[in-house]
Write an enzyme that holds these catalytic residues in place. Structure first.
Site, PDB file in Angstrom:
ATOM      1  N   ASP A  83      71.653  27.802  82.722  1.00  0.00           N
ATOM      2  CA  ASP A  83      70.436  28.033  83.266  1.00  0.00           C
ATOM      3  C   ASP A  83      69.852  27.256  84.206  1.00  0.00           C
ATOM      4  O   ASP A  83      69.902  26.083  83.142  1.00  0.00           O
ATOM      5  CB  ASP A  83      69.332  28.932  81.634  1.00  0.00           C
ATOM      6  CG  ASP A  83      67.977  28.954  82.144  1.00  0.00           C
ATOM      7  OD1 ASP A  83      67.949  28.695  83.539  1.00  0.00           O
ATOM      8  OD2 ASP A  83      67.696  29.436  80.760  1.00  0.00           O
ATOM      9  N   HIS A 115      68.238  39.586  87.082  1.00  0.00           N
ATOM     10  CA  HIS A 115      67.686  38.302  87.211  1.00  0.00           C
ATOM     11  C   HIS A 115      67.102  37.620  88.118  1.00  0.00           C
ATOM     12  O   HIS A 115      66.462  37.545  88.789  1.00  0.00           O
ATOM     13  CB  HIS A 115      67.616  37.343  86.104  1.00  0.00           C
ATOM     14  CG  HIS A 115      65.987  36.042  85.527  1.00  0.00           C
ATOM     15  ND1 HIS A 115      65.559  37.263  84.834  1.00  0.00           N
ATOM     16  CD2 HIS A 115      66.836  35.238  85.527  1.00  0.00           C
ATOM     17  CE1 HIS A 115      64.450  35.454  85.427  1.00  0.00           C
ATOM     18  NE2 HIS A 115      65.182  34.649  85.829  1.00  0.00           N
TER      19      HIS A 115
HETATM   20  C1  HEM Z   1      67.369  32.057  87.539  1.00  0.00           C
HETATM   21  C2  HEM Z   1      67.851  32.920  82.693  1.00  0.00           C
HETATM   22  C3  HEM Z   1      62.569  33.375  82.570  1.00  0.00           C
HETATM   23  C4  HEM Z   1      62.800  31.879  87.484  1.00  0.00           C
HETATM   24  C5  HEM Z   1      67.988  31.803  86.189  1.00  0.00           C
HETATM   25  C6  HEM Z   1      69.217  32.199  85.543  1.00  0.00           C
HETATM   26  C7  HEM Z   1      69.026  32.268  84.212  1.00  0.00           C
HETATM   27  C8  HEM Z   1      68.290  31.739  84.063  1.00  0.00           C
HETATM   28  C9  HEM Z   1      70.215  32.487  83.560  1.00  0.00           C
HETATM   29  C10 HEM Z   1      70.554  31.502  86.704  1.00  0.00           C
HETATM   30  C11 HEM Z   1      71.325  30.289  86.387  1.00  0.00           C
HETATM   31  C12 HEM Z   1      69.759  29.647  87.519  1.00  0.00           C
HETATM   32  O1  HEM Z   1      70.033  29.488  89.035  1.00  0.00           O
HETATM   33  O2  HEM Z   1      69.056  28.773  86.641  1.00  0.00           O
HETATM   34  C13 HEM Z   1      66.166  33.087  82.469  1.00  0.00           C
HETATM   35  C14 HEM Z   1      65.655  32.958  80.714  1.00  0.00           C
HETATM   36  C15 HEM Z   1      64.753  33.439  81.292  1.00  0.00           C
HETATM   37  C16 HEM Z   1      64.366  33.198  82.235  1.00  0.00           C
HETATM   38  C17 HEM Z   1      66.611  33.313  79.244  1.00  0.00           C
HETATM   39  C18 HEM Z   1      63.230  33.665  79.951  1.00  0.00           C
HETATM   40  C19 HEM Z   1      63.535  33.903  78.771  1.00  0.00           C
HETATM   41  C20 HEM Z   1      62.232  32.825  83.721  1.00  0.00           C
HETATM   42  C21 HEM Z   1      60.895  32.683  84.420  1.00  0.00           C
HETATM   43  C22 HEM Z   1      60.846  32.559  85.823  1.00  0.00           C
HETATM   44  C23 HEM Z   1      62.159  32.447  86.157  1.00  0.00           C
HETATM   45  C24 HEM Z   1      60.067  33.548  83.618  1.00  0.00           C
HETATM   46  C25 HEM Z   1      59.529  32.764  86.288  1.00  0.00           C
HETATM   47  C26 HEM Z   1      58.369  33.456  86.487  1.00  0.00           C
HETATM   48  C27 HEM Z   1      64.416  31.768  88.016  1.00  0.00           C
HETATM   49  C28 HEM Z   1      64.319  31.925  89.060  1.00  0.00           C
HETATM   50  C29 HEM Z   1      65.349  31.581  88.653  1.00  0.00           C
HETATM   51  C30 HEM Z   1      66.328  31.858  87.984  1.00  0.00           C
HETATM   52  C31 HEM Z   1      63.644  31.472  90.176  1.00  0.00           C
HETATM   53  C32 HEM Z   1      66.839  31.110  89.995  1.00  0.00           C
HETATM   54  C33 HEM Z   1      66.522  32.147  91.180  1.00  0.00           C
HETATM   55  C34 HEM Z   1      67.413  32.044  92.615  1.00  0.00           C
HETATM   56  O3  HEM Z   1      68.331  32.097  92.287  1.00  0.00           O
HETATM   57  O4  HEM Z   1      67.449  31.618  93.444  1.00  0.00           O
HETATM   58  N1  HEM Z   1      66.751  32.042  84.948  1.00  0.00           N
HETATM   59  N2  HEM Z   1      64.835  33.100  83.084  1.00  0.00           N
HETATM   60  N3  HEM Z   1      62.887  32.634  85.055  1.00  0.00           N
HETATM   61  N4  HEM Z   1      64.848  32.579  86.929  1.00  0.00           N
HETATM   62 FE1  HEM Z   1      64.925  32.527  84.873  1.00  0.00          FE
END
Ligand code: HEM
Length: 393
Positions: free
Chosen positions: A213, A309
Protein backbone atom coordinates in the site's frame (compact mmCIF):
# COMPACT_ATOMS: atom_id res chain seq x y z
CA UNK A 1 -6.13 3.08 -1.25
CA UNK A 2 -5.19 3.24 1.95
CA UNK A 3 -2.46 4.89 0.86
CA UNK A 4 0.14 5.69 2.50
CA UNK A 5 2.45 3.49 3.79
CA UNK A 6 5.93 3.96 2.89
CA UNK A 7 4.58 4.68 -0.53
CA UNK A 8 7.38 5.83 -2.64
CA UNK A 9 9.36 6.75 0.42
CA UNK A 10 12.44 4.89 1.46
CA UNK A 11 13.04 4.06 5.06
CA UNK A 12 16.21 3.02 6.77
CA UNK A 13 19.21 5.13 7.56
CA UNK A 14 17.62 8.53 7.40
CA UNK A 15 20.91 10.16 6.47
CA UNK A 16 21.44 8.09 3.33
CA UNK A 17 17.98 7.35 1.99
CA UNK A 18 16.27 10.58 2.97
CA UNK A 19 18.88 12.74 1.35
CA UNK A 20 18.84 10.61 -1.79
CA UNK A 21 15.08 10.86 -2.31
CA UNK A 22 14.24 14.17 -0.70
CA UNK A 23 17.40 16.13 -1.36
CA UNK A 24 16.12 19.67 -1.13
CA UNK A 25 12.85 19.10 0.69
CA UNK A 26 14.04 17.20 3.73
CA UNK A 27 17.10 17.71 5.76
CA UNK A 28 18.83 14.51 6.81
CA UNK A 29 18.56 13.41 10.40
CA UNK A 30 21.34 14.69 12.65
CA UNK A 31 22.83 12.59 15.36
CA UNK A 32 22.26 13.98 18.84
CA UNK A 33 24.25 11.28 20.57
CA UNK A 34 27.34 10.85 18.46
CA UNK A 35 28.14 7.35 17.32
CA UNK A 36 26.02 5.32 19.69
CA UNK A 37 24.46 2.25 18.06
CA UNK A 38 20.83 2.22 16.93
CA UNK A 39 18.75 4.96 15.38
CA UNK A 40 17.35 6.36 18.64
CA UNK A 41 19.87 9.18 18.57
CA UNK A 42 18.77 10.51 15.19
CA UNK A 43 17.05 13.91 15.25
CA UNK A 44 15.03 15.40 12.40
CA UNK A 45 15.36 19.21 12.11
CA UNK A 46 12.00 20.91 12.78
CA UNK A 47 12.86 24.12 10.91
CA UNK A 48 12.39 24.74 7.22
CA UNK A 49 10.16 26.17 4.54
CA UNK A 50 7.70 23.38 5.33
CA UNK A 51 7.08 21.66 8.66
CA UNK A 52 8.87 18.40 9.39
CA UNK A 53 7.04 15.09 9.22
CA UNK A 54 5.26 15.67 5.90
CA UNK A 55 7.66 14.47 3.20
CA UNK A 56 10.26 12.91 5.49
CA UNK A 57 10.76 9.16 5.45
CA UNK A 58 7.58 7.88 7.14
CA UNK A 59 8.05 6.94 10.79
CA UNK A 60 6.98 3.69 12.44
CA UNK A 61 4.73 5.18 15.15
CA UNK A 62 2.28 7.94 14.31
CA UNK A 63 -0.09 9.52 16.83
CA UNK A 64 -2.72 11.98 15.61
CA UNK A 65 -4.03 14.14 18.44
CA UNK A 66 -6.89 16.58 17.88
CA UNK A 67 -7.77 19.33 20.35
CA UNK A 68 -10.87 21.45 20.84
CA UNK A 69 -10.19 25.04 21.96
CA UNK A 70 -11.57 26.07 25.32
CA UNK A 71 -14.26 28.77 25.18
CA UNK A 72 -11.99 31.35 26.80
CA UNK A 73 -9.10 30.84 24.33
CA UNK A 74 -9.05 34.03 22.29
CA UNK A 75 -6.75 35.41 19.65
CA UNK A 76 -4.28 36.76 22.24
CA UNK A 77 -4.06 33.45 24.07
CA UNK A 78 -3.59 31.63 20.76
CA UNK A 79 -0.43 33.67 20.21
CA UNK A 80 0.79 32.47 23.61
CA UNK A 81 -0.19 28.91 22.78
CA UNK A 82 1.81 28.85 19.54
CA UNK A 83 4.81 30.37 21.31
CA UNK A 84 4.84 27.58 23.89
CA UNK A 85 4.19 24.94 21.23
CA UNK A 86 7.12 26.22 19.14
CA UNK A 87 9.55 26.01 22.06
CA UNK A 88 8.38 22.53 22.97
CA UNK A 89 8.72 21.26 19.41
CA UNK A 90 12.20 22.76 19.01
CA UNK A 91 13.39 21.11 22.21
CA UNK A 92 11.73 17.72 21.86
CA UNK A 93 12.77 17.12 18.26
CA UNK A 94 16.37 18.00 19.15
CA UNK A 95 16.40 15.39 21.91
CA UNK A 96 16.15 17.92 24.73
CA UNK A 97 13.48 18.03 27.43
CA UNK A 98 11.34 21.19 27.07
CA UNK A 99 11.21 23.79 29.84
CA UNK A 100 10.50 22.18 33.24
CA UNK A 101 10.42 18.65 31.81
CA UNK A 102 10.49 16.41 34.90
CA UNK A 103 11.92 13.51 32.84
CA UNK A 104 14.27 14.93 30.20
CA UNK A 105 15.84 11.46 29.93
CA UNK A 106 12.71 10.43 28.00
CA UNK A 107 13.46 13.09 25.39
CA UNK A 108 17.11 12.16 24.88
CA UNK A 109 16.64 9.53 22.14
CA UNK A 110 14.16 11.16 19.71
CA UNK A 111 14.39 8.45 17.00
CA UNK A 112 13.52 11.02 14.31
CA UNK A 113 10.68 12.53 16.33
CA UNK A 114 8.60 15.09 14.46
CA UNK A 115 5.56 17.10 15.47
CA UNK A 116 3.47 18.47 12.60
CA UNK A 117 0.83 21.05 13.49
CA UNK A 118 -2.44 21.73 11.70
CA UNK A 119 -5.33 24.05 12.49
CA UNK A 120 -9.03 23.35 12.05
CA UNK A 121 -11.86 25.62 10.93
CA UNK A 122 -12.75 26.54 14.52
CA UNK A 123 -9.29 27.89 15.29
CA UNK A 124 -9.04 29.98 12.13
CA UNK A 125 -12.54 31.36 12.73
CA UNK A 126 -11.52 32.45 16.20
CA UNK A 127 -8.70 34.47 14.67
CA UNK A 128 -10.68 35.83 11.72
CA UNK A 129 -13.24 33.90 9.62
CA UNK A 130 -12.06 35.76 6.53
CA UNK A 131 -8.75 33.88 6.78
CA UNK A 132 -10.39 30.47 6.41
CA UNK A 133 -9.97 28.76 3.03
CA UNK A 134 -13.24 27.34 1.67
CA UNK A 135 -11.91 23.79 1.95
CA UNK A 136 -11.25 24.11 5.69
CA UNK A 137 -14.64 22.70 6.67
CA UNK A 138 -16.20 19.26 7.14
CA UNK A 139 -16.01 17.25 3.90
CA UNK A 140 -19.20 16.73 1.92
CA UNK A 141 -21.13 13.64 2.96
CA UNK A 142 -20.35 10.39 1.13
CA UNK A 143 -22.99 7.70 0.86
CA UNK A 144 -21.03 4.99 2.66
CA UNK A 145 -19.82 7.20 5.52
CA UNK A 146 -20.66 6.13 9.07
CA UNK A 147 -19.23 9.07 10.99
CA UNK A 148 -20.08 10.24 14.49
CA UNK A 149 -17.91 7.94 16.60
CA UNK A 150 -15.94 10.77 18.18
CA UNK A 151 -13.21 10.86 15.51
CA UNK A 152 -14.49 13.82 13.51
CA UNK A 153 -13.23 17.39 13.22
CA UNK A 154 -11.07 19.26 15.71
CA UNK A 155 -9.60 22.76 16.12
CA UNK A 156 -5.92 21.82 16.38
CA UNK A 157 -4.03 18.75 15.17
CA UNK A 158 -0.67 17.40 16.27
CA UNK A 159 0.86 14.59 14.23
CA UNK A 160 3.53 13.17 16.55
CA UNK A 161 5.71 10.53 14.95
CA UNK A 162 8.97 8.70 15.59
CA UNK A 163 10.60 5.36 14.93
CA UNK A 164 10.32 4.51 18.64
CA UNK A 165 7.04 4.73 20.64
CA UNK A 166 8.74 6.11 23.77
CA UNK A 167 9.59 9.60 22.45
CA UNK A 168 6.08 9.76 20.92
CA UNK A 169 4.47 9.14 24.30
CA UNK A 170 6.77 11.58 26.07
CA UNK A 171 6.35 14.33 23.49
CA UNK A 172 2.57 13.94 23.53
CA UNK A 173 2.56 14.24 27.32
CA UNK A 174 4.80 17.33 27.39
CA UNK A 175 2.77 19.02 24.65
CA UNK A 176 -0.45 18.22 26.47
CA UNK A 177 0.90 19.69 29.69
CA UNK A 178 1.38 23.01 27.88
CA UNK A 179 -1.77 22.92 25.73
CA UNK A 180 -4.12 22.02 28.56
CA UNK A 181 -4.80 25.66 29.45
CA UNK A 182 -5.92 26.46 25.93
CA UNK A 183 -7.61 23.32 24.66
CA UNK A 184 -8.90 19.86 25.53
CA UNK A 185 -8.32 16.62 23.69
CA UNK A 186 -11.03 15.87 21.12
CA UNK A 187 -9.65 12.50 19.97
CA UNK A 188 -6.44 10.50 19.66
CA UNK A 189 -5.73 8.02 16.87
CA UNK A 190 -2.53 6.04 17.01
CA UNK A 191 -1.19 4.15 14.03
CA UNK A 192 1.82 2.15 12.98
CA UNK A 193 3.83 0.89 10.07
CA UNK A 194 6.23 -2.03 9.99
CA UNK A 195 9.07 -1.24 12.34
CA UNK A 196 12.13 0.43 11.00
CA UNK A 197 14.69 -2.23 10.16
CA UNK A 198 12.17 -5.06 9.73
CA UNK A 199 12.25 -4.63 5.95
CA UNK A 200 14.63 -3.24 3.36
CA UNK A 201 14.82 0.53 3.38
CA UNK A 202 12.92 1.03 0.10
CA UNK A 203 10.10 -1.34 1.02
CA UNK A 204 6.49 -0.17 0.58
CA UNK A 205 4.36 -0.84 3.64
CA UNK A 206 1.64 -3.45 3.85
CA UNK A 207 -1.75 -2.63 5.29
CA UNK A 208 -3.75 -5.06 7.46
CA UNK A 209 -5.59 -6.47 4.42
CA UNK A 210 -2.18 -7.70 3.35
CA UNK A 211 -1.82 -5.38 0.38
CA UNK A 212 1.30 -3.50 -0.60
CA UNK A 213 0.00 0.00 0.00
CA UNK A 214 1.52 3.27 -1.15
CA UNK A 215 3.02 2.31 -4.51
CA UNK A 216 1.62 5.06 -6.72
CA UNK A 217 2.14 8.25 -4.75
CA UNK A 218 3.59 11.63 -5.77
CA UNK A 219 7.17 12.15 -4.59
CA UNK A 220 9.18 15.37 -4.21
CA UNK A 221 11.35 14.23 -7.13
CA UNK A 222 8.50 14.96 -9.55
CA UNK A 223 8.42 18.37 -11.22
CA UNK A 224 4.79 19.00 -10.37
CA UNK A 225 4.99 17.79 -6.74
CA UNK A 226 4.81 21.32 -5.30
CA UNK A 227 1.70 21.98 -7.33
CA UNK A 228 -0.27 19.13 -5.74
CA UNK A 229 1.23 19.49 -2.27
CA UNK A 230 1.75 23.08 -1.06
CA UNK A 231 -0.65 25.97 -0.76
CA UNK A 232 0.50 28.84 -2.93
CA UNK A 233 0.21 32.60 -2.31
CA UNK A 234 -2.09 32.80 -5.31
CA UNK A 235 -4.59 30.45 -3.65
CA UNK A 236 -6.09 33.36 -1.72
CA UNK A 237 -4.82 32.87 1.84
CA UNK A 238 -1.29 34.25 1.95
CA UNK A 239 -0.82 33.20 5.60
CA UNK A 240 -0.98 29.54 4.52
CA UNK A 241 1.59 29.73 1.68
CA UNK A 242 4.01 26.84 2.11
CA UNK A 243 1.46 24.94 4.17
CA UNK A 244 -0.79 22.14 3.02
CA UNK A 245 -4.18 20.56 3.62
CA UNK A 246 -4.41 17.32 5.58
CA UNK A 247 -7.39 15.00 5.43
CA UNK A 248 -7.63 12.17 7.95
CA UNK A 249 -10.18 9.41 7.42
CA UNK A 250 -10.54 6.58 9.93
CA UNK A 251 -11.36 3.52 7.82
CA UNK A 252 -12.47 0.30 9.52
CA UNK A 253 -11.65 -2.97 7.75
CA UNK A 254 -13.90 -6.06 7.92
CA UNK A 255 -11.00 -8.48 8.04
CA UNK A 256 -13.01 -11.63 8.85
CA UNK A 257 -15.14 -11.42 5.72
CA UNK A 258 -12.17 -10.19 3.66
CA UNK A 259 -10.20 -13.30 4.64
CA UNK A 260 -12.98 -15.52 3.27
CA UNK A 261 -12.64 -14.09 -0.24
CA UNK A 262 -10.42 -16.26 -2.46
CA UNK A 263 -7.07 -14.91 -3.55
CA UNK A 264 -8.08 -14.04 -7.15
CA UNK A 265 -11.09 -12.19 -5.76
CA UNK A 266 -8.97 -10.18 -3.36
CA UNK A 267 -6.52 -9.33 -6.14
CA UNK A 268 -9.29 -8.28 -8.55
CA UNK A 269 -10.73 -5.98 -5.90
CA UNK A 270 -7.53 -3.98 -6.00
CA UNK A 271 -6.22 -4.66 -9.53
CA UNK A 272 -2.87 -5.73 -8.08
CA UNK A 273 -1.31 -8.97 -6.83
CA UNK A 274 -1.13 -9.69 -3.12
CA UNK A 275 2.34 -11.22 -3.35
CA UNK A 276 4.19 -8.08 -4.38
CA UNK A 277 1.63 -5.50 -5.50
CA UNK A 278 2.31 -5.89 -9.24
CA UNK A 279 -0.50 -4.72 -11.55
CA UNK A 280 -2.72 -7.60 -12.77
CA UNK A 281 -1.90 -6.51 -16.33
CA UNK A 282 1.74 -7.38 -15.67
CA UNK A 283 1.74 -9.76 -12.68
CA UNK A 284 5.40 -10.68 -13.01
CA UNK A 285 6.59 -7.11 -13.63
CA UNK A 286 6.93 -6.19 -9.98
CA UNK A 287 5.32 -3.52 -7.86
CA UNK A 288 6.36 -0.56 -9.97
CA UNK A 289 5.44 -1.92 -13.41
CA UNK A 290 3.16 0.51 -15.24
CA UNK A 291 -0.57 -0.31 -15.12
CA UNK A 292 -2.36 -0.94 -18.42
CA UNK A 293 -5.93 0.14 -17.70
CA UNK A 294 -6.97 -0.70 -21.31
CA UNK A 295 -5.83 -4.35 -21.29
CA UNK A 296 -8.57 -6.95 -22.00
CA UNK A 297 -8.59 -10.67 -21.23
CA UNK A 298 -9.47 -13.50 -23.66
CA UNK A 299 -13.18 -12.83 -23.08
CA UNK A 300 -12.73 -9.18 -24.00
CA UNK A 301 -13.28 -8.02 -20.41
CA UNK A 302 -10.98 -5.49 -18.75
CA UNK A 303 -8.15 -7.19 -16.82
CA UNK A 304 -8.47 -4.47 -14.21
CA UNK A 305 -12.17 -4.34 -13.38
CA UNK A 306 -14.10 -1.14 -13.93
CA UNK A 307 -14.68 -1.07 -10.15
CA UNK A 308 -11.19 -2.14 -9.05
CA UNK A 309 -9.80 0.16 -6.37
CA UNK A 310 -6.79 1.33 -8.38
CA UNK A 311 -8.96 2.20 -11.40
CA UNK A 312 -11.48 4.19 -9.33
CA UNK A 313 -8.73 5.90 -7.30
CA UNK A 314 -6.49 6.74 -10.27
CA UNK A 315 -6.36 10.41 -11.25
CA UNK A 316 -6.12 11.05 -14.98
CA UNK A 317 -5.66 14.74 -14.18
CA UNK A 318 -2.29 14.89 -12.38
CA UNK A 319 -3.35 18.00 -10.44
CA UNK A 320 -6.05 15.95 -8.73
CA UNK A 321 -3.48 13.65 -7.06
CA UNK A 322 -3.03 13.44 -3.28
CA UNK A 323 0.03 12.50 -1.24
CA UNK A 324 -1.01 9.49 0.81
CA UNK A 325 0.60 8.86 4.17
CA UNK A 326 -1.60 6.28 5.85
CA UNK A 327 -0.85 4.10 8.85
CA UNK A 328 -2.45 0.94 10.17
CA UNK A 329 -4.42 0.87 13.40
CA UNK A 330 -5.40 -2.12 15.51
CA UNK A 331 -6.75 -1.66 19.02
CA UNK A 332 -7.51 -5.35 19.53
CA UNK A 333 -11.20 -5.02 18.70
CA UNK A 334 -11.08 -3.12 15.49
CA UNK A 335 -8.49 -2.76 12.77
CA UNK A 336 -8.15 -0.57 9.74
CA UNK A 337 -6.36 2.31 8.23
CA UNK A 338 -5.80 5.88 9.40
CA UNK A 339 -5.91 7.26 5.88
CA UNK A 340 -4.02 10.52 6.06
CA UNK A 341 -3.29 12.47 2.90
CA UNK A 342 -1.80 15.85 2.04
CA UNK A 343 -2.78 18.09 -0.83
CA UNK A 344 -3.22 21.69 -1.81
CA UNK A 345 -7.03 21.68 -1.89
CA UNK A 346 -9.18 18.76 -0.68
CA UNK A 347 -12.22 19.98 -2.66
CA UNK A 348 -10.39 19.45 -5.96
CA UNK A 349 -8.20 16.51 -4.87
CA UNK A 350 -9.44 14.18 -2.09
CA UNK A 351 -13.15 14.81 -2.72
CA UNK A 352 -13.38 13.83 -6.42
CA UNK A 353 -11.27 10.72 -5.78
CA UNK A 354 -13.35 9.69 -2.78
CA UNK A 355 -16.56 10.34 -4.77
CA UNK A 356 -15.43 7.80 -7.36
CA UNK A 357 -14.58 5.29 -4.64
CA UNK A 358 -17.85 5.90 -2.76
CA UNK A 359 -19.80 5.32 -5.98
CA UNK A 360 -18.38 2.00 -7.07
CA UNK A 361 -15.16 0.77 -5.43
CA UNK A 362 -15.19 -3.05 -5.03
CA UNK A 363 -13.32 -2.45 -1.75
CA UNK A 364 -16.43 -0.81 -0.24
CA UNK A 365 -17.75 -4.20 0.84
CA UNK A 366 -14.90 -4.49 3.37
CA UNK A 367 -14.12 -0.93 4.41
CA UNK A 368 -16.16 1.77 6.19
CA UNK A 369 -15.15 5.37 6.85
CA UNK A 370 -15.92 6.06 10.52
CA UNK A 371 -14.02 9.29 11.15
CA UNK A 372 -13.26 12.41 9.13
CA UNK A 373 -11.27 15.57 9.74
CA UNK A 374 -9.67 18.35 7.70
CA UNK A 375 -6.82 20.59 8.88
CA UNK A 376 -4.70 23.37 7.43
CA UNK A 377 -1.08 22.33 8.00
CA UNK A 378 0.83 25.45 8.98
CA UNK A 379 3.78 26.65 6.88
CA UNK A 380 7.22 25.80 8.22
CA UNK A 381 9.19 28.07 10.56
CA UNK A 382 12.81 29.06 10.98
CA UNK A 383 14.84 29.29 14.15
CA UNK A 384 13.68 32.46 15.93
CA UNK A 385 10.25 32.35 14.29
CA UNK A 386 6.99 31.18 15.86
CA UNK A 387 4.85 28.48 14.29
CA UNK A 388 1.55 29.97 13.13
CA UNK A 389 2.93 33.53 13.18
CA UNK A 390 1.54 34.31 9.73
CA UNK A 391 -1.99 33.41 10.89
CA UNK A 392 -1.79 35.66 13.93
CA UNK A 393 0.11 38.51 12.28
C1 HEM B 1 -4.00 2.75 -4.36
C2 HEM B 1 -5.50 0.23 -0.48
C3 HEM B 1 -8.55 3.86 0.68
C4 HEM B 1 -6.61 6.55 -2.85
C5 HEM B 1 -4.15 1.75 -3.43
C6 HEM B 1 -3.48 0.48 -3.45
C7 HEM B 1 -3.88 -0.19 -2.34
C8 HEM B 1 -4.83 0.61 -1.64
C9 HEM B 1 -3.42 -1.57 -1.90
C10 HEM B 1 -2.54 -0.01 -4.54
C11 HEM B 1 -1.11 0.29 -4.28
C12 HEM B 1 -0.79 1.74 -4.23
O1 HEM B 1 -0.63 2.42 -5.26
O2 HEM B 1 -0.70 2.24 -3.11
C13 HEM B 1 -6.49 0.98 0.14
C14 HEM B 1 -7.25 0.55 1.29
C15 HEM B 1 -8.11 1.56 1.61
C16 HEM B 1 -7.88 2.64 0.68
C17 HEM B 1 -7.09 -0.79 1.98
C18 HEM B 1 -9.09 1.66 2.72
C19 HEM B 1 -9.00 0.98 3.85
C20 HEM B 1 -8.28 4.92 -0.17
C21 HEM B 1 -8.90 6.21 -0.11
C22 HEM B 1 -8.35 6.96 -1.10
C23 HEM B 1 -7.39 6.14 -1.80
C24 HEM B 1 -9.95 6.64 0.90
C25 HEM B 1 -8.61 8.39 -1.49
C26 HEM B 1 -9.81 8.95 -1.45
C27 HEM B 1 -5.73 5.75 -3.55
C28 HEM B 1 -4.96 6.20 -4.68
C29 HEM B 1 -4.23 5.10 -5.14
C30 HEM B 1 -4.55 4.00 -4.27
C31 HEM B 1 -4.95 7.62 -5.23
C32 HEM B 1 -3.28 5.07 -6.35
C33 HEM B 1 -4.12 4.91 -7.59
C34 HEM B 1 -3.26 4.89 -8.85
O3 HEM B 1 -2.73 3.83 -9.17
O4 HEM B 1 -3.16 5.94 -9.49
N1 HEM B 1 -4.98 1.80 -2.33
N2 HEM B 1 -6.90 2.24 -0.20
N3 HEM B 1 -7.38 4.90 -1.21
N4 HEM B 1 -5.47 4.42 -3.34
FE1 HEM B 1 -6.23 3.32 -1.81
Amino acid sequence: GAGGAFGGFSLGRADASASARFDDTTEPALSVTGDEPGFGGEALPCHGEHQAGIVSVPATNVRHIAYRLRDETDRASLAGMFRVLTGDIEALTAGVGPLADPEPELAARPARLSVTVGVGAGLVDRVDPRLRPAWLAPLPKFEHDELGHGFDGGDLLLIVQADDPLPVAHAARMLHRDLDRFAEVAWVQQGFRQSRGSEASDHTMRNLMGQVDGTVNPTPEEDDFDEVMWVDRGDGQAWLAGGSAFVLRRIRMELDSWDRVDRPGREQTMGRTLSDGAPLTNPTGGEHAPVDFDAKNALGLPVISSAAHIRRAHSVDRRERIVRRAVNYDDGNEAGLLFGCFQRNPLTQFVPIQRRLDEADLLNEWVTHTGSAVFAVLPGFKSGEILGATLLA
